[in-house]
Design a protein around this motif. Sequence first.
Motif, PDB file in Angstrom:
ATOM      1  N   VAL A  83      47.945 -11.493  50.383  1.00  0.00           N
ATOM      2  CA  VAL A  83      48.513 -11.655  49.045  1.00  0.00           C
ATOM      3  C   VAL A  83      48.405 -13.105  48.608  1.00  0.00           C
ATOM      4  N   ILE A  84      49.073 -13.961  49.370  1.00  0.00           N
ATOM      5  CA  ILE A  84      49.056 -15.395  49.084  1.00  0.00           C
ATOM      6  C   ILE A  84      49.735 -16.116  50.246  1.00  0.00           C
ATOM      7  N   ASN A  85      49.293 -17.312  50.538  1.00  0.00           N
ATOM      8  CA  ASN A  85      49.930 -18.158  51.558  1.00  0.00           C
ATOM      9  C   ASN A  85      50.016 -17.487  52.933  1.00  0.00           C
ATOM     10  N   GLY A  86      49.027 -16.674  53.262  1.00  0.00           N
ATOM     11  CA  GLY A  86      49.025 -16.020  54.567  1.00  0.00           C
ATOM     12  C   GLY A  86      49.970 -14.849  54.693  1.00  0.00           C
ATOM     13  N   VAL A  99      47.309  -8.807  43.198  1.00  0.00           N
ATOM     14  CA  VAL A  99      47.238  -9.755  42.077  1.00  0.00           C
ATOM     15  C   VAL A  99      47.797 -11.095  42.522  1.00  0.00           C
ATOM     16  N   ARG A 100      47.077 -12.160  42.163  1.00  0.00           N
ATOM     17  CA  ARG A 100      47.442 -13.498  42.624  1.00  0.00           C
ATOM     18  C   ARG A 100      47.516 -14.463  41.446  1.00  0.00           C
ATOM     19  N   PRO A 101      48.335 -15.489  41.574  1.00  0.00           N
ATOM     20  CA  PRO A 101      48.456 -16.488  40.509  1.00  0.00           C
ATOM     21  C   PRO A 101      47.384 -17.565  40.635  1.00  0.00           C
ATOM     22  N   LYS A 102      47.384 -18.468  39.719  1.00  0.00           N
ATOM     23  CA  LYS A 102      46.446 -19.596  39.773  1.00  0.00           C
ATOM     24  C   LYS A 102      46.980 -20.704  40.662  1.00  0.00           C
ATOM     25  N   SER A 103      48.265 -20.645  40.966  1.00  0.00           N
ATOM     26  CA  SER A 103      48.898 -21.648  41.823  1.00  0.00           C
ATOM     27  C   SER A 103      49.589 -20.955  42.987  1.00  0.00           C
ATOM     28  N   ASN A 104      49.512 -21.550  44.180  1.00  0.00           N
ATOM     29  CA  ASN A 104      50.145 -20.949  45.352  1.00  0.00           C
ATOM     30  C   ASN A 104      51.663 -20.959  45.276  1.00  0.00           C
ATOM     31  N   SER A 134      54.377 -18.929  35.741  1.00  0.00           N
ATOM     32  CA  SER A 134      54.593 -18.688  37.184  1.00  0.00           C
ATOM     33  C   SER A 134      54.454 -17.236  37.602  1.00  0.00           C
ATOM     34  N   GLY A 135      53.880 -16.410  36.782  1.00  0.00           N
ATOM     35  CA  GLY A 135      53.501 -15.071  37.209  1.00  0.00           C
ATOM     36  C   GLY A 135      54.582 -14.026  37.249  1.00  0.00           C
ATOM     37  N   PRO A 136      55.178 -13.620  36.123  1.00  0.00           N
ATOM     38  CA  PRO A 136      56.113 -12.495  36.158  1.00  0.00           C
ATOM     39  C   PRO A 136      55.387 -11.168  36.387  1.00  0.00           C
ATOM     40  N   LEU A 137      56.066 -10.240  37.062  1.00  0.00           N
ATOM     41  CA  LEU A 137      55.565  -8.888  37.261  1.00  0.00           C
ATOM     42  C   LEU A 137      56.549  -7.927  36.631  1.00  0.00           C
ATOM     43  N   ALA A 138      56.054  -7.092  35.720  1.00  0.00           N
ATOM     44  CA  ALA A 138      56.883  -6.060  35.099  1.00  0.00           C
ATOM     45  C   ALA A 138      56.455  -4.701  35.638  1.00  0.00           C
ATOM     46  N   VAL A 139      57.448  -3.907  36.060  1.00  0.00           N
ATOM     47  CA  VAL A 139      57.206  -2.560  36.578  1.00  0.00           C
ATOM     48  C   VAL A 139      57.949  -1.603  35.661  1.00  0.00           C
ATOM     49  N   GLU A 140      57.212  -0.861  34.835  1.00  0.00           N
ATOM     50  CA  GLU A 140      57.808   0.020  33.836  1.00  0.00           C
ATOM     51  C   GLU A 140      57.542   1.477  34.191  1.00  0.00           C
ATOM     52  N   ASP A 141      58.609   2.256  34.300  1.00  0.00           N
ATOM     53  CA  ASP A 141      58.497   3.695  34.550  1.00  0.00           C
ATOM     54  C   ASP A 141      58.765   4.447  33.245  1.00  0.00           C
TER      55      ASP A 141
END
Length: 636
Positions: A329-332, A418-423, A545-552
């Motif tokens: 995912v990111i950072n190991g 999915v990954r951001p542009k910054s760690n 900083s990369g929000p994630l929205a999970v909509e049902d």
Amino acid sequence: MTFKLKYIFKSWIAGLVSLTFPLAAWAQHDAIPLRPIDQKRVAEIAGQLTDQPSGFGEPISKRQNWDKLRKSGGYDAFLKEMETFTFPEFSKADYFSLSDGSASSSAKGLTMMRNRAKGLSMVTLAECLENNGKYLQQTEAGLRDIIRQKSWVSPRIDYDFINYNGKQYTIDLTSALYAHTIAQTLFLLGDQLNPELRKEAVQALYMRVFDPLKRIFEKQDTQYHSWLTGTNNWNAVCLSGVIGAALTVIPDKKERALYAWIGEEYSKNTLAGFGDDGYCSEGVTYFNYGFGHYAMLRENLWQATRGKIDLFNIPKVREIAQYIPKLEVINGVFPAISDSKTGSAPDSSLMNYLTRSLNLGLSDYEKIRLTGRVNNNRMDVFMVFPNSTDAGGIVKNAQRKNENPLRSFFDKSGILVVRPKSNNALAAVLKGGNNAEHHNHNDVGSYSVVLGKDILAGDPGSIPYTANIFQAEFRYTYKSNASYGHPLPLVAGQQQKVGPEAQAKVLRSDFSEEKDMLVLDLASTYDAPTLSKLERHFTYSRAASGPLAVEDVFEFSQPENFQTACITRAKITAASPGKWLLAIGGRQATLTVDTGGLPYDVTQEEISEGGTPYTRLAIVLKEKNRKGKVTLTYQP
């Protein structure tokens, strides 16, 4: 045998069989069925084999590489530890602890059995490094004790104790481990071993594993050995152990060729268990285990035929080998999907071998130091001795660089990273798939959110195995193995169902540099007759900083109950109406709930089933509704 005892073992057998067949429906269309031996191909392989059997590494009598390893300093700590080493004893109490009711898990007996195999590896390696007879007596005593041991199989699958009582010998993960470990001991120590003990050890290999494998083909019956035609990790592990042992100790080339053919032909079932995009539904832990043994089998066959048989020279292998860099995912951090644990990481030895063999260009793994590893006398030996990668055994293909792109999409399996542009920002894994995957947890539509080096929320990972954990109905006994213990809805009071028909359909996938969207149809995963629509919309933004929205989004033919959940090991603090702070690893994020104005309650439940406890933060709509939507947004 009591009814309880029979039930326990029948539960294990049924669970293991179901793992091998129905739970692999998504990938089984190209599995190799049991069929008669191809004698023509066996004869061809006999002409390709080296004149003498050989194992990994070099015998103790060839000192150049052994002395180099000894002088490297990498084994100093190990040899210091070995000065007080005591060979692990066989414990009858541990072996029977599951069946007599003194334990709820097979871990006690299984650990005892495997520690004895590791003990044999350790004294063998110590003697090869020291070369002074210091550990020879201990090695011989341990070898003699193991080959006379009543059972080589795991106690959890010794149905009616047929192995322990000598009625019939079967092959499983543990007996395969014993076989290869014993064969390596015979090869490495060579003439140093007592010749009568060597003869007894080879006879034990025939009785415990070689003859049972041949009988499968003679009888055309896989009873107790469904792993041969199965597609999960058992296939690679059992084949690698038994075929590796045969290639190491059997002098007759034609007989050796028979086992080589079995390994070449039936290891194709291991590959059938992976998605065509290389995805491993079993998770990182079992990738290490299963594909690690496939790699060992490849090396054994490559060395035995001087490269004429190469199990890596199959296009799908390259896709599978890239599972790890794509899933990071990111950072190991890797997700704890299926029976992986939180914090699971790839086996660095395996990844070093894969990148070197397949020319993947994974520079971080290529730099790994491989000396000093003493967990076994198989991979830990061949990795530090000249092997196929030093002798031209590199599969030439286009190089894949070790990069961390904005996303990785296993498009055939429906898994998006999915990954951001910054760690320093938030990243996530979004899971589609189906509920017939290997080691599946009824987790279609699940996700894991990573912040820094921690999993902020999502899949809780595995719990300790119990006698019944692999049976489908017990996915509803253990919350962690069911959709209830995942960030998934309860629909009209129902959890997700088991089976290949419970499958996510990808309705939309839109990817850009600034935003990724994935829309899954989850309606088929619930046995709820009134459910007419259930879509999960994932929206990941690389801004702020990369929000994630999970909509049902749900619809019923009549009003029904609906709830969803956040699964987390973070500290939860209510911040304001509809908003909570999740703190973990010295960082925090906000969780925002939006129900579109529908009234709701929030409940917290701590779940502890032997693993690290976690909290199920449930968002429960107060009233039954015909339609609506609930959105959870994670924001650093």
